[in-house]
Scaffold this active site. Sequence first.
Site, PDB file in Angstrom:
ATOM      1  CD  GLU A  59      -2.855  -1.124  -0.028  1.00 53.80           C
ATOM      2  OE1 GLU A  59      -3.141  -0.029  -0.560  1.00 53.80           O
ATOM      3  OE2 GLU A  59      -3.238  -2.216  -0.476  1.00 53.80           O
ATOM      4  CG  HIS A  62      -0.763   1.003  -4.499  1.00 51.70           C
ATOM      5  ND1 HIS A  62      -0.575   0.735  -5.841  1.00 51.70           N
ATOM      6  CD2 HIS A  62      -1.281  -0.134  -3.966  1.00 51.70           C
ATOM      7  CE1 HIS A  62      -0.948  -0.500  -6.105  1.00 51.70           C
ATOM      8  NE2 HIS A  62      -1.383  -1.049  -4.981  1.00 51.70           N
TER       9      HIS A  62
END
Length: 355
Positions: A59, A62
């Site tokens: 995550e 990203h």
Amino acid sequence: MKYSFKIFSIFGIPVELHISFLVLIVLIYIIALLNVVSYVTLLTAVLITLIFVSVVLHELAHCYVAKRYGIGIERIVLLPIGGISEMEEIPKDPKKELRIALAGPVSNLLIGGICYLILILSLAYISKTIQAAIYYFVFVNILLGFFNLLPAFPMDGGRILRAFLAERMNFIDATKLAANIGKQLAIIMALVGIFFNFLLILVAVYVYLGAQAEYQTVLLSTLLENEKVKDVMTTTVHTVKPSNTVKETLKIMFKEKHMGYPVTDDGHLIGIVTFHDLSKIPEAEKDTLINDIMTKDLVVSDPEESLMETLEKLNRNRIGRVPIVWENRLVGIVSKTDITTVLDMKQNLLEKKKK
């Protein structure tokens, strides 16, 4: 997200732990320490923890790329099913979305590759048990990397597919086509799951619902992106005073057929009172002042706010309408019905243009 709490920040991004995730981790460690299940050892618990660290890194990858493109990240929430990055907006530039989407799976493949290299170089120095654990960790990261490349929302592959399609058509149509492809893949997974593995059916449901949710989110944000609260708000707002009694307010409600009212004092919004609030007051206490029972913890918007932001507030707080405040004064009100009416009109116009 409700029931989550911040554990740390990185790159200025709050990382939150959902309570269900915490319960799961604690349960795994209790089972391991008490030896309740023979194959769930302390090493297994540590390995599961490291896998969730990989999810965090996925995550963060990203988020790091998104922040480089100037896209704000509200937070990362860790759930038992994985991590969720809450971005302030969906990038409409296909090249940006492609790079942001690729960053997560690439991070997992890199973690797997690096750990495999470390394993090969240290085979002579570590036990068979540790070797097996590292092999498993490598396998899970590579699996996560390739699984997320499946061309279906909410996986990264769905966003990669949309980025490819968005180079050739408008963003809404690209999202719709990518979502439909994801749904077809979900149906195939469910059929395979019936004969081979029930877990595939659960994954298929997750993928199907995720695809539908992504299309709806994009449709809403695109149709409402240029619409402001001031363009649709009702400026004639019926209010009550803090000095009104429950009995007086009930009479007003029955007469005007409204189920809730802003409470104002000289034009300033100080609370909200609903029929639900009033119905809880016993008959013998109907002379109670509105000031004593109104809700003072208010959710408000301002005239310059986008309708999408206002809709998110309504959904997040599970309310039907929100007061509009400007310079500390009540200037209007917007209901979910007002927003859905605008959506219907915009969608009809969009469909007519396609014809």
